[in-house]
Design an enzyme around this catalytic site. Structure first.
Site, PDB file in Angstrom:
ATOM      1  N   ASP A 175       0.840  -3.473   7.114  1.00 36.56           N
ATOM      2  CA  ASP A 175      -0.150  -2.477   7.525  1.00 36.56           C
ATOM      3  C   ASP A 175      -1.354  -3.218   8.088  1.00 36.56           C
ATOM      4  OD1 ASP A 175       1.619  -0.817   6.183  1.00 36.56           O
ATOM      5  OD2 ASP A 175       0.064   0.285   5.103  1.00 36.56           O
ATOM      6  N   LYS A 211      -1.322   5.032  10.784  1.00 35.46           N
ATOM      7  CA  LYS A 211      -1.855   5.285   9.433  1.00 35.46           C
ATOM      8  C   LYS A 211      -3.300   5.716   9.551  1.00 35.46           C
ATOM      9  CE  LYS A 211      -2.789   2.685   5.138  1.00 35.46           C
ATOM     10  NZ  LYS A 211      -2.553   1.392   4.434  1.00 35.46           N
ATOM     11  N   LYS A 255       1.448   7.784   8.311  1.00 35.05           N
ATOM     12  CA  LYS A 255       1.095   7.502   6.925  1.00 35.05           C
ATOM     13  C   LYS A 255      -0.290   8.054   6.636  1.00 35.05           C
ATOM     14  CE  LYS A 255       0.406   3.734   3.577  1.00 35.05           C
ATOM     15  NZ  LYS A 255       0.601   2.290   3.296  1.00 35.05           N
TER      16      LYS A 255
END
Length: 226
Positions: free
Chosen positions: A94, A156, A185
């Protein structure tokens, strides 16, 4: 939409990103991920070796954050951090994109920033953190468009360390831009079962939270949870 603990648990990246996270707390995080069947544990890159050791042979992945939480480091440094984290056992990355560049409209630089980390990841899925609380809808759209064009694995919402967290409106916007093939996400403020279900209904395919146990059990999250 999942309604029982096991399917819902498979959406959750069980998260511990505090600067003072102890080795004991990382071990506990991994034990909880094993017990509840979470998709991954999400940790800072220095904690990847320990998490990988704790989860060896288990289903949960180790997810490492890169360029976290500001996203303002050199792109080459982010890419190298991703490479080392993968070598240490990370199965997902990430990264935080360069928020300042995005807000300045320097989209070629933002694209290259993401692309360098994506190349370092190889076959390992890359999630790109936008930090939506600092962005307007056009910034979010621009970032998601770049991510769609680069074919990253996920976009995300948030680090959980910035201004604001995941919102239903942002999840819907992001899903609308990236389409059906890229994951979304929702992270930051997803602390209970009701919120988790709402995020999934809005289009999230992964949830980042330090409150995974509260989510799957229907309990109240601890004070200060991510």
């Amino acid at each position: 939409m999942p309604t029982d603990p096991l399917p819902l648990a498979a959406y959750i990246d069980h998260t511990l990103l505090a600067a003072d996270a102890s080795q004991a707390s990382i071990r506990q995080l991994c034990a909880e991920a094993r017990e509840h069947g979470f998709k991954s544990v999400c940790v800072n890159s220095a904690n990847v070796p320990l998490a990988a050791e704790c989860l060896h042979g288990a289903a949960p992945l180790v997810c490492a954050v890169v360029g976290f939480p500001l996203g303002a480091g050199l792109s080459a440094a982010k890419a190298y951090e991703a490479k080392l984290a993968i070598e240490a056992g990370a199965g997902e990355i990430d990264m935080v994109l360069n928020i300042g560049w995005l807000k300045d409209g320097l989209l070629d630089q933002v694209r290259d920033d993401i692309a360098q980390v994506l190349a370092a990841c190889g076959a390992v899925p890359l999630k790109v953190i936008l930090e939506t609380g600092l962005l307007d809808d056009q910034h979010k759209t621009n970032a998601c468009t770049l991510c769609r064009e680069l074919n990253v694995a996920f976009v995300k919402t948030s680090t959980g360390f910035g201004h604001g967290g995941a919102t239903l409106a942002d999840v819907r916007l992001m899903r609308g831009v990236v389409g059906a093939e890229i994951g979304v996400k929702a992270s930051g403020g997803v602390r209970d079962l009701e919120t988790a279900r709402a995020m999934i209904e809005a289009g999230a395919t992964r949830l980042g939270s330090s409150s995974g146990i509260a989510i799957v059990s229907g309990a109240k999250a601890a004070a200060g949870a991510y």
